[in-house]
Write a protein that holds these residues in place. Sequence first.
Motif, PDB file in Angstrom:
ATOM      1  N   ASP A   1       0.746  -1.213   0.006  1.00 43.87           N
ATOM      2  CA  ASP A   1       0.056   0.123   0.005  1.00 43.87           C
ATOM      3  C   ASP A   1       0.891   1.292   0.095  1.00 43.87           C
ATOM      4  O   ASP A   1       0.682   2.132  -0.736  1.00 43.87           O
ATOM      5  CB  ASP A   1      -0.980   0.062   1.313  1.00 43.87           C
ATOM      6  CG  ASP A   1      -2.016  -1.147   1.049  1.00 43.87           C
ATOM      7  OD1 ASP A   1      -2.559  -1.250  -0.009  1.00 43.87           O
ATOM      8  OD2 ASP A   1      -2.627  -1.284   1.988  1.00 43.87           O
ATOM      9  N   ARG A   2       1.991   1.199   0.614  1.00 41.89           N
ATOM     10  CA  ARG A   2       2.943   2.516   0.781  1.00 41.89           C
ATOM     11  C   ARG A   2       3.696   2.657  -0.601  1.00 41.89           C
ATOM     12  O   ARG A   2       3.578   3.605  -1.142  1.00 41.89           O
ATOM     13  CB  ARG A   2       3.782   2.317   2.063  1.00 41.89           C
ATOM     14  CG  ARG A   2       3.396   2.426   3.237  1.00 41.89           C
ATOM     15  CD  ARG A   2       4.474   2.529   4.373  1.00 41.89           C
ATOM     16  NE  ARG A   2       5.417   1.273   4.298  1.00 41.89           N
ATOM     17  CZ  ARG A   2       4.999   0.504   5.368  1.00 41.89           C
ATOM     18  NH1 ARG A   2       3.871   0.434   5.991  1.00 41.89           N
ATOM     19  NH2 ARG A   2       5.857  -0.735   5.226  1.00 41.89           N
ATOM     20  N   LEU A   3       3.947   1.687  -1.098  1.00 40.84           N
ATOM     21  CA  LEU A   3       4.414   1.653  -2.451  1.00 40.84           C
ATOM     22  C   LEU A   3       3.739   2.159  -3.394  1.00 40.84           C
ATOM     23  O   LEU A   3       3.833   3.074  -4.412  1.00 40.84           O
ATOM     24  CB  LEU A   3       5.152  -0.007  -2.774  1.00 40.84           C
ATOM     25  CG  LEU A   3       6.325   0.263  -4.104  1.00 40.84           C
ATOM     26  CD1 LEU A   3       7.344   1.080  -3.766  1.00 40.84           C
ATOM     27  CD2 LEU A   3       6.578  -1.219  -4.356  1.00 40.84           C
ATOM     28  N   ALA A   4       2.320   1.548  -3.347  1.00 42.21           N
ATOM     29  CA  ALA A   4       1.608   2.017  -4.594  1.00 42.21           C
ATOM     30  C   ALA A   4       1.004   3.452  -4.357  1.00 42.21           C
ATOM     31  O   ALA A   4       0.678   4.104  -5.484  1.00 42.21           O
ATOM     32  CB  ALA A   4       0.108   1.120  -4.422  1.00 42.21           C
TER      33      ALA A   4
ATOM     34  N   GLN B   1       2.869   5.755  -4.047  1.00 46.01           N
ATOM     35  CA  GLN B   1       3.908   6.436  -4.637  1.00 46.01           C
ATOM     36  C   GLN B   1       3.901   6.473  -6.179  1.00 46.01           C
ATOM     37  O   GLN B   1       4.630   7.042  -6.743  1.00 46.01           O
ATOM     38  CB  GLN B   1       5.304   6.348  -4.079  1.00 46.01           C
ATOM     39  CG  GLN B   1       5.467   6.652  -2.597  1.00 46.01           C
ATOM     40  CD  GLN B   1       6.739   5.778  -1.854  1.00 46.01           C
ATOM     41  OE1 GLN B   1       7.690   5.735  -2.730  1.00 46.01           O
ATOM     42  NE2 GLN B   1       6.581   5.236  -0.919  1.00 46.01           N
ATOM     43  N   GLY B   2       2.862   5.621  -6.627  1.00 45.28           N
ATOM     44  CA  GLY B   2       2.983   5.370  -8.138  1.00 45.28           C
ATOM     45  C   GLY B   2       1.616   5.811  -8.668  1.00 45.28           C
ATOM     46  O   GLY B   2       0.634   6.122  -8.165  1.00 45.28           O
ATOM     47  N   GLN B   3       1.522   5.278 -10.001  1.00 41.74           N
ATOM     48  CA  GLN B   3       0.179   5.419 -10.646  1.00 41.74           C
ATOM     49  C   GLN B   3      -0.023   4.319 -11.378  1.00 41.74           C
ATOM     50  O   GLN B   3       0.719   3.392 -11.776  1.00 41.74           O
ATOM     51  CB  GLN B   3       0.707   6.630 -11.659  1.00 41.74           C
ATOM     52  CG  GLN B   3       1.010   8.192 -11.381  1.00 41.74           C
ATOM     53  CD  GLN B   3      -0.105   8.702 -10.548  1.00 41.74           C
ATOM     54  OE1 GLN B   3      -1.214   8.450 -10.919  1.00 41.74           O
ATOM     55  NE2 GLN B   3       0.002   9.351  -9.652  1.00 41.74           N
TER      56      GLN B   3
ATOM     57  N   ARG C   1       8.945   1.149 -13.335  1.00 43.04           N
ATOM     58  CA  ARG C   1       9.007   1.752 -11.822  1.00 43.04           C
ATOM     59  C   ARG C   1       8.011   0.592 -10.889  1.00 43.04           C
ATOM     60  O   ARG C   1       7.049   0.504 -11.281  1.00 43.04           O
ATOM     61  CB  ARG C   1       8.328   3.098 -11.815  1.00 43.04           C
ATOM     62  CG  ARG C   1       9.253   4.227 -12.189  1.00 43.04           C
ATOM     63  CD  ARG C   1       8.856   5.640 -11.985  1.00 43.04           C
ATOM     64  NE  ARG C   1       8.686   5.831 -10.906  1.00 43.04           N
ATOM     65  CZ  ARG C   1       7.551   6.305  -9.996  1.00 43.04           C
ATOM     66  NH1 ARG C   1       6.440   6.407 -10.391  1.00 43.04           N
ATOM     67  NH2 ARG C   1       7.765   6.719  -8.495  1.00 43.04           N
TER      68      ARG C   1
ATOM     69  N   GLU D   1       6.722   1.350  -8.257  1.00 41.27           N
ATOM     70  CA  GLU D   1       5.595   2.043  -7.447  1.00 41.27           C
ATOM     71  C   GLU D   1       4.509   1.949  -8.553  1.00 41.27           C
ATOM     72  O   GLU D   1       3.286   1.858  -7.871  1.00 41.27           O
ATOM     73  CB  GLU D   1       6.146   3.498  -7.437  1.00 41.27           C
ATOM     74  CG  GLU D   1       7.097   3.652  -6.370  1.00 41.27           C
ATOM     75  CD  GLU D   1       8.578   3.518  -6.728  1.00 41.27           C
ATOM     76  OE1 GLU D   1       9.005   3.250  -7.905  1.00 41.27           O
ATOM     77  OE2 GLU D   1       9.642   4.018  -5.988  1.00 41.27           O
ATOM     78  N   ASP D   2       4.699   1.970  -9.738  1.00 38.74           N
ATOM     79  CA  ASP D   2       3.718   2.222 -10.805  1.00 38.74           C
ATOM     80  C   ASP D   2       3.224   0.751 -10.603  1.00 38.74           C
ATOM     81  O   ASP D   2       1.809   0.481 -11.213  1.00 38.74           O
ATOM     82  CB  ASP D   2       4.165   2.479 -12.166  1.00 38.74           C
ATOM     83  CG  ASP D   2       4.435   4.151 -12.101  1.00 38.74           C
ATOM     84  OD1 ASP D   2       3.894   4.633 -11.251  1.00 38.74           O
ATOM     85  OD2 ASP D   2       5.095   4.324 -12.843  1.00 38.74           O
TER      86      ASP D   2
ATOM     87  N   ALA E   1       3.136  -1.613  -8.492  1.00 39.32           N
ATOM     88  CA  ALA E   1       2.259  -1.614  -7.303  1.00 39.32           C
ATOM     89  C   ALA E   1       1.096  -1.136  -7.209  1.00 39.32           C
ATOM     90  O   ALA E   1      -0.034  -1.777  -6.918  1.00 39.32           O
ATOM     91  CB  ALA E   1       3.118  -1.328  -6.041  1.00 39.32           C
ATOM     92  N   ALA E   2       0.970   0.275  -7.734  1.00 45.03           N
ATOM     93  CA  ALA E   2      -0.284   1.171  -7.865  1.00 45.03           C
ATOM     94  C   ALA E   2      -1.392   0.229  -9.061  1.00 45.03           C
ATOM     95  O   ALA E   2      -2.409   0.166  -8.784  1.00 45.03           O
ATOM     96  CB  ALA E   2      -0.173   2.373  -8.550  1.00 45.03           C
TER      97      ALA E   2
END
Lengths: 221, 331
Positions: B187-190, B192-194, B230, B232-233, B235-236
């Motif tokens: 959730d934290r990583l997501a 920060q991404g799109q 990325r 983050e992306d 994960a999101a």
Amino acid sequence: MSLTLALETSSGRFAVAVGRDDAVLYNSLADCEKGPERDLAWAVRRALDQAGAAPTDLSRLVVDIGPGGLGSVRGGVTFANALAFALSLPIAAFNYFEIVAHEAGPLDRPLLVALPAAGGDGYAGLIRAGQVVGMRFGPLGEIMRQAAGEAPALAVAGRLRGRLGEFLPDVERTDTGIEAPDPASLLALVRLHPDRVGAPGQPVEPLNETSPVFHGGVFHD
Amino acid sequence: MSGRLILGIESSCDDTAAALVTESGEVLASVIAAQEEVHNAFGGVYPEFASRAHVVSVIPTIEKVMADAGATPADLAAIGVTRGPGLIGSLLVGLNTAAGLGVGWNVPVIGVNHLRGHLRSADLEQARVKYPAIILLVSGGHSILARMTGPGEIAMLGTTRDDSVGEAFDKVGRMLGLPFPAGPAMDRLAAQGQPLFKFPRPMINEGLEFSFSGLKSSVARHMEKHPDARLEDVAASFVAACLDVLEAKCRLALTEHPSTALVVVGGVSASPPLRARMAAMCEGLGVELCLPPLRWSTDNAAMIALAAWDYLRAGLYPPAVPQVRLPITQY
């Protein structure tokens, strides 16, 4: 007068005995009434009832800590720990090899005790003059040959005793017939070794392949 | 029944837990011995090590909960212990512990369905659930939709055909290098991404069953093809796909089975984006959203104790033997 409850766990079935001083008041192996499979609560209540005692009459517990049936040893030891905690009772713990050594009595040759474990591994214990001199976990053939050493003749016990010819074809083997321990042997062992009784409520741990007793020490000088 | 408390014991997976709970759901004490350090290196729960850790921690956990509450055995009406579903080696430690305590303290032992514990978790400390309710149980082991018309009255609506959503989180988390359990870090990583990548939404328009295995595999294939993406992306995009599926299923369940409330329980219900998504949906549908406090979302023994009160009132004493599989409809 101490009332002792003994729990045998390593055979895969549970066996229970109750003793007062030198007398065995109850032994589930001699009881025709069989309760639900692996239901230790039923077995212990039955044992105490047949012995004319209540849980609060107990002075101490003695338990078989394996190795053996993985689930039964772990379940039995866990039950013993909980009962000891509930009633502030001390526990004495003996391993399978010690119990077999007691049951075998004096022999004119070393006793090799062999048990299976998961994945083709096993446990070996070597007993000389009634004393467990070494215990090992590992690949069956390797640990059986290590335990046997140069001995020309061995007495054998344990669930794998019938298969030892595969690993030790040149060793003369005498079958003791000992496989599943009798819980009355635990009652005798705790009388012989009162120093093994722990502090009230102090839990004990079941043996597994990582236990220090299976690492280090030597079978032969 | 003489006592005012039930001692709950939970050991179905990788947490050793004990709690003392009144019939109204008041939690006098709760202790959880987590095993994250034991399993971190494996990226998931290693069953044999979980069982061994339970053996070591179960008595100290119970000793502490009794001391924290200042309770004695005379205060106990019963011991409620998880009988399944779960890992066989873990379950047998809790069950045999309960059996030993039951004999020693002369207290009845009740084997409790872990899933029914989760369902009751939303009523801990405060009665929150308004019936009839749709229940979404989402955790590392389960993805279940059910309808409840009362505390013990359950009808199954759908479950997963393969992985649970929490399992998908953990497996994708391992691909992304996240620690186990992966939910909070994911959730934290997501955040920060799109959600740039269009991962599949398995079975999103196919009734009330779930499937998350294909989504997990799709993420794996994407990372093989696009090693520079990325994280983050990724994960999101993964979280967005999961949330879309969960929302669609809950929306359909509430449409097909009109209910007063939606109850979201289980470890994944601690996820802030899931909570936000469900809150928005419920507001739009005019349905009350019931969520357990975060501390009761993951495995705990208080929920087992509260469920055990239901069994005790109904005179139900299922055998306290381990059940690796146990449907939510069974006690």
